[in-house]
Write an enzyme that holds these catalytic residues in place. Structure first.
Site, PDB file in Angstrom:
ATOM      1  N   GLU A 388      -4.121 -10.719  -4.247  1.00  0.00           N
ATOM      2  CA  GLU A 388      -5.159 -10.260  -4.035  1.00  0.00           C
ATOM      3  C   GLU A 388      -5.398  -8.564  -5.264  1.00  0.00           C
ATOM      4  O   GLU A 388      -6.484  -8.190  -4.768  1.00  0.00           O
ATOM      5  CB  GLU A 388      -6.140 -10.561  -3.276  1.00  0.00           C
ATOM      6  CG  GLU A 388      -6.436 -11.598  -3.428  1.00  0.00           C
ATOM      7  CD  GLU A 388      -7.416 -12.287  -2.194  1.00  0.00           C
ATOM      8  OE1 GLU A 388      -8.161 -11.837  -1.734  1.00  0.00           O
ATOM      9  OE2 GLU A 388      -7.225 -13.634  -1.490  1.00  0.00           O
TER      10      GLU A 388
HETATM   11  C1  LIG Z   1       2.574 -14.859  -1.064  1.00  0.00           C
HETATM   12  C2  LIG Z   1       2.181 -14.343  -2.373  1.00  0.00           C
HETATM   13  C3  LIG Z   1       1.058 -15.437  -2.614  1.00  0.00           C
HETATM   14  C4  LIG Z   1      -0.046 -15.134  -4.318  1.00  0.00           C
HETATM   15  N1  LIG Z   1      -0.838 -15.222  -4.201  1.00  0.00           N
HETATM   16  C5  LIG Z   1      -1.443 -15.947  -5.354  1.00  0.00           C
HETATM   17  C6  LIG Z   1      -2.472 -16.746  -5.780  1.00  0.00           C
HETATM   18  O1  LIG Z   1      -2.319 -17.876  -4.928  1.00  0.00           O
HETATM   19  N2  LIG Z   1      -2.691 -17.037  -6.970  1.00  0.00           N
HETATM   20  C7  LIG Z   1      -2.552 -15.483  -8.314  1.00  0.00           C
HETATM   21  O2  LIG Z   1      -2.635 -15.869  -8.942  1.00  0.00           O
HETATM   22  N3  LIG Z   1      -1.559 -14.760  -7.298  1.00  0.00           N
HETATM   23  C8  LIG Z   1      -0.901 -14.787  -6.437  1.00  0.00           C
HETATM   24  N4  LIG Z   1      -0.132 -14.531  -6.177  1.00  0.00           N
HETATM   25  C9  LIG Z   1       0.570 -12.792  -7.464  1.00  0.00           C
HETATM   26  C10 LIG Z   1       0.056 -11.720  -6.604  1.00  0.00           C
HETATM   27  O3  LIG Z   1      -1.331 -11.832  -7.102  1.00  0.00           O
HETATM   28  C11 LIG Z   1       0.856 -11.150  -7.376  1.00  0.00           C
HETATM   29  O4  LIG Z   1       1.688 -11.095  -7.119  1.00  0.00           O
HETATM   30  C12 LIG Z   1       0.324  -9.672  -7.870  1.00  0.00           C
HETATM   31  O5  LIG Z   1      -1.188  -9.490  -8.317  1.00  0.00           O
HETATM   32  C13 LIG Z   1       1.306  -8.420  -7.937  1.00  0.00           C
HETATM   33  O6  LIG Z   1       2.166  -8.510  -8.989  1.00  0.00           O
HETATM   34  P1  LIG Z   1       2.896  -8.423  -9.330  1.00  0.00           P
HETATM   35  O7  LIG Z   1       4.298  -9.314  -7.783  1.00  0.00           O
HETATM   36  O8  LIG Z   1       3.335  -9.132 -10.763  1.00  0.00           O
HETATM   37  O9  LIG Z   1       3.997  -6.618  -9.752  1.00  0.00           O
HETATM   38  P2  LIG Z   1       3.445  -5.729 -10.553  1.00  0.00           P
HETATM   39  O10 LIG Z   1       2.586  -6.276 -11.232  1.00  0.00           O
HETATM   40  O11 LIG Z   1       4.861  -5.659 -10.745  1.00  0.00           O
HETATM   41  O12 LIG Z   1       3.611  -4.310  -9.678  1.00  0.00           O
HETATM   42  C14 LIG Z   1       4.964  -4.360  -9.486  1.00  0.00           C
HETATM   43  C15 LIG Z   1       4.813  -2.694  -8.582  1.00  0.00           C
HETATM   44  O13 LIG Z   1       4.372  -2.021  -9.204  1.00  0.00           O
HETATM   45  C16 LIG Z   1       3.095  -1.323  -9.435  1.00  0.00           C
HETATM   46  N5  LIG Z   1       1.945  -1.171 -10.590  1.00  0.00           N
HETATM   47  C17 LIG Z   1       2.266  -1.552 -11.470  1.00  0.00           C
HETATM   48  N6  LIG Z   1       1.127  -1.884 -12.225  1.00  0.00           N
HETATM   49  C18 LIG Z   1       0.820  -0.566 -12.009  1.00  0.00           C
HETATM   50  C19 LIG Z   1       0.181   0.731 -12.544  1.00  0.00           C
HETATM   51  N7  LIG Z   1      -0.739   0.192 -13.472  1.00  0.00           N
HETATM   52  N8  LIG Z   1      -0.309   1.829 -11.862  1.00  0.00           N
HETATM   53  C20 LIG Z   1       0.288   1.909 -10.200  1.00  0.00           C
HETATM   54  N9  LIG Z   1       1.524   0.988 -10.154  1.00  0.00           N
HETATM   55  C21 LIG Z   1       1.429  -0.202 -10.721  1.00  0.00           C
HETATM   56  C22 LIG Z   1       2.269  -2.193  -8.171  1.00  0.00           C
HETATM   57  O14 LIG Z   1       1.307  -1.673  -7.018  1.00  0.00           O
HETATM   58  C23 LIG Z   1       3.514  -2.463  -7.711  1.00  0.00           C
HETATM   59  O15 LIG Z   1       3.790  -1.712  -6.586  1.00  0.00           O
HETATM   60  C24 LIG Z   1       0.709 -14.746  -4.668  1.00  0.00           C
HETATM   61  C25 LIG Z   1       1.839 -13.190  -4.201  1.00  0.00           C
HETATM   62  C26 LIG Z   1       2.532 -14.316  -3.265  1.00  0.00           C
HETATM   63  C27 LIG Z   1       3.181 -12.761  -2.850  1.00  0.00           C
END
Ligand SMILES: Cc1cc2nc3c(=O)[nH]c(=O)nc-3n(C[C@H](O)[C@H](O)[C@H](O)COP(=O)(O)OP(=O)(O)OC[C@H]3O[C@@H](n4cnc5c(N)ncnc54)[C@H](O)[C@@H]3O)c2cc1C
Length: 570
Positions: A388
């Site tokens: 979220e």
């Molecule tokens: C158990 C679980 C359930 C989930 N359920 C849902 C769901 O129901 N629906 C859905 O749509 N998604 C869901 N998600 C996905 C979740 O919303 C994403 O994992 C989250 O938005 C982060 O995206 P990412 O994993 O690609 O991380 P990334 O975007 O790759 O980020 C990796 C790291 O880089 C940092 N980062 C990235 N961009 C920036 C920036 N511009 N500035 C500073 N730091 C940055 C992040 O904060 C993080 O620490 C779920 C995830 C999990 C683990």
């Protein structure tokens, strides 16, 4: 109810105390209804929920889901006209808190269904879509999921590659979503897809759709996760799935707005879930320290153990105060609470993480054993800082959204200075406000006098926040978008200020109702929270001017270039 956001005003140095005083209260009728729901759930959970088993078996048994549905938990916030319980945001969040205090998997499943999937339909569905879907979702006959993220598009939703190509009166959806909660059990999916061409450099337009599993949606295998292992998390694939155009939620091309609004609502119940889990962990800690003996005494007698209990209590008090202040504002008709809900999510998930860590520490070796609940609860807590909206992205969002108003004002004022006659009214307003804030006249006049120390602290650091915003915007203008260290400091100041404001408002109400002695617990918790917040805020303010940001950036740059930490002692 004023529509202004308390926190957005605060970034400009204005304390809109009418927004946060008096601390909101649920109506008697709603409170009775909620208590009946909570009672029903507690009785059911005591007999039917075994969290250790859920964690081991990695699935929620269909009978357990049926039980939750029959208790009405799938339709808590759906209007009565559509077959739900019609609870407001406070009662809804409080119910999810209760579920989360029992089991994180159940809370996550319910949350994805209600806070995300169903809320999207409630806020953006056409009358026809609502009439069709809401009764089915409220009864739990259909389960919902919210599919925004993709493997290559998590924080960066603009990188979405799932496409929805127009085909006559319909769209053809193709792509794959990742990490979808309820992905394996949902019948209804809220899906975000690109409806404008993915041209090089073109700004993508996302559109939100509602679609049924039966029309060609396939789910991947359950992800093997660190925690919340029984909650279904899968990929979801669409291969030229035909979706009629009347299944668009909101406007075509405005899917980003749909996602952001839904998430803003959902972050409040995520925060309340953190309260539920945190309170449970605190109860477990108290049981443990009262029974465990070391050096011939109960460990509850040792200062360092007591300190953990006090810290956990004061942080949970602040989290509870800010979360239910915000849900109260939503119930009273506030329409701009995006910054406040992001604050609740960040503070909630990090408070839970600290509480889970300290609870495990208090439990000693038992806290590390898989046979005991601490280890599972620590694993379950981790995800709240990621989903979220990650806490990093949300800190940037809090700071940048907060600075938007002052930024616009500075721009308008500098324009007015170029045309002083036309801009006179604006200039004098601005000058007056600046003069007032320089004199420290922004006061929390509605706070109880018993809370004078906390109130002065709030006023003082509100001044620091506004001055920092002003200074940064004048010095760096639009460059602030690239200055994440500064954004983080602003966000952290804002988080503590909102927590403090909520604590003061709630404690004021308590003293007015029950007098000083009757509110001793709140007064003490407020005092301890304020002392910790003061230390953190002082650090943030000092670091605005004196920091090692550039050095840190260069260390990170070198470490990334070297492929890791290159030093060794031998
Ligand atoms: C158990 C679980 C359930 C989930 N359920 C849902 C769901 O129901 N629906 C859905 O749509 N998604 C869901 N998600 C996905 C979740 O919303 C994403 O994992 C989250 O938005 C982060 O995206 P990412 O994993 O690609 O991380 P990334 O975007 O790759 O980020 C990796 C790291 O880089 C940092 N980062 C990235 N961009 C920036 C920036 N511009 N500035 C500073 N730091 C940055 C992040 O904060 C993080 O620490 C779920 C995830 C999990 C683990």
């Amino acid at each position: 109810m004023a529509e202004e956001s308390f926190m957005k005003s605060l970034f400009g140095g204005v304390v809109a105390e009418g927004v946060i005083f008096p601390y909101p209260e649920a109506s008697r009728g709603e409170s009775d209804e909620l208590h009946a729901i909570l009672e029903g759930f507690r009785r059911f959970a005591a007999k039917n929920v075994d969290s250790a088993l859920l964690d081991r078996e990695e699935k929620i048994a269909p009978e357990l889901l049926t039980g939750l549905k029959s208790l009405g938990l799938f339709g808590l916030h759906v209007p009565k006209a559509h077959g739900g319980a019609g609870l407001g945001m406070t009662a809804y969040a409080r119910a999810l808190q209760e579920v989360a205090s029992v089991d994180a998997n159940l809370a996550m499943t319910l949350s994805a269904h209600s806070s995300l999937g169903t809320t999207a339909l409630m806020l953006f569905g056409s009358d026809e879509l609502k009439a069709h879907w809401l009764p089915r979702l409220a009864s739990g006959e259909r389960v919902a999921a919210f599919a925004l993220a993709e493997v290559g598009a998590g924080s960066d939703a603009a990188a979405t590659t799932t496409r929805a190509d127009r085909d006559g009166d319909a769209y053809m959806l193709s792509g794959e979503k990742a990490w979808v909660t309820n992905g394996g059990i949902a019948d209804v999916f809220i899906v975000f897809a690109r409806t404008s061409p993915a041209d090089e450099g073109a700004k993508p337009k996302l559109t939100a759709f509602v679609l049924e599993r039966g029309c060609g949606v396939t789910s991947g295998l359950n992800e093997d996760k660190l925690g919340v292992r029984a909650a279904s998390t899968t990929s979801v694939t669409f291969d030229k799935v035909r979706v009629p155009k009347d299944q668009v939620l909101g406007e075509v091309g405005r899917g980003f707005k749909v996602a952001m609004e839904v998430l803003s609502h959902a972050r409040l119940s995520l925060a309340s879930s953190c309260i539920g889990k945190g309170k449970r962990l605190l109860r477990m800690s108290v049981d443990r320290v009262n029974e465990r003996k070391a050096f011939g005494r109960n460990i509850s007698e040792f200062g360092l153990v007591r300190d953990k209990i006090a810290q956990m209590s004061s942080e949970l008090f602040a989290l509870e105060s800010m979360t239910y202040l915000t849900t109260g504002l939503v119930d009273a008709g506030s329409t701009d609470f995006t910054v406040e809900s992001a604050i609740c999510k960040v503070f909630g998930s990090e408070t839970l993480w600290r509480v889970a860590n300290e609870a495990a520490q208090i439990a000693g070796a038992l806290g590390y054993m898989r046979s005991q609940p601490w280890e599972r609860m620590l694993r379950d807590a981790r995800v709240a800082m990621v989903y979220e909206g990650t806490n990093e992205i949300l800190r940037c969002f809090i700071a940048l959204s907060g600075m938007q108003g002052p930024g616009r004002e500075i721009e308008e004022v500098s324009k007015a200075m170029r045309e002083p006659i036309k801009g006179f009214g604006l200039l004098s307003d601005f000058a007056l406000r600046k003069a007032r804030s320089a004199l420290g006249r922004e006061r929390l006049s509605k706070a109880h006098p018993m809370l004078a120390r906390e109130s002065v602290l709030f006023e003082e650091y509100t001044g620091h926040l506004a001055k920092s915003v002003d200074k940064v915007l004048r010095r760096h203008g639009g460059q602030i978008h690239e200055m994440q260290y500064t954004q983080k400091r602003m966000a952290d100041l804002a988080i503590d200020l909102y927590a403090l404001a909520a604590v003061i408002s709630r404690t004021t109400r308590a003293i007015e109702r029950r007098g000083e002695e009757g509110s001793r617990r709140e007064i003490d918790l407020a005092s301890v929270f304020a002392s910790s917040a003061k230390r953190r805020m002082a650090e943030q303010v000092a670091a605005m001017d004196e920091n090692d940001d550039e050095l840190r950036k260069s260390i990170a740059q070198r470490t990334c270039t070297d492929g890791g930490y290159p030093l060794d002692v031998i």
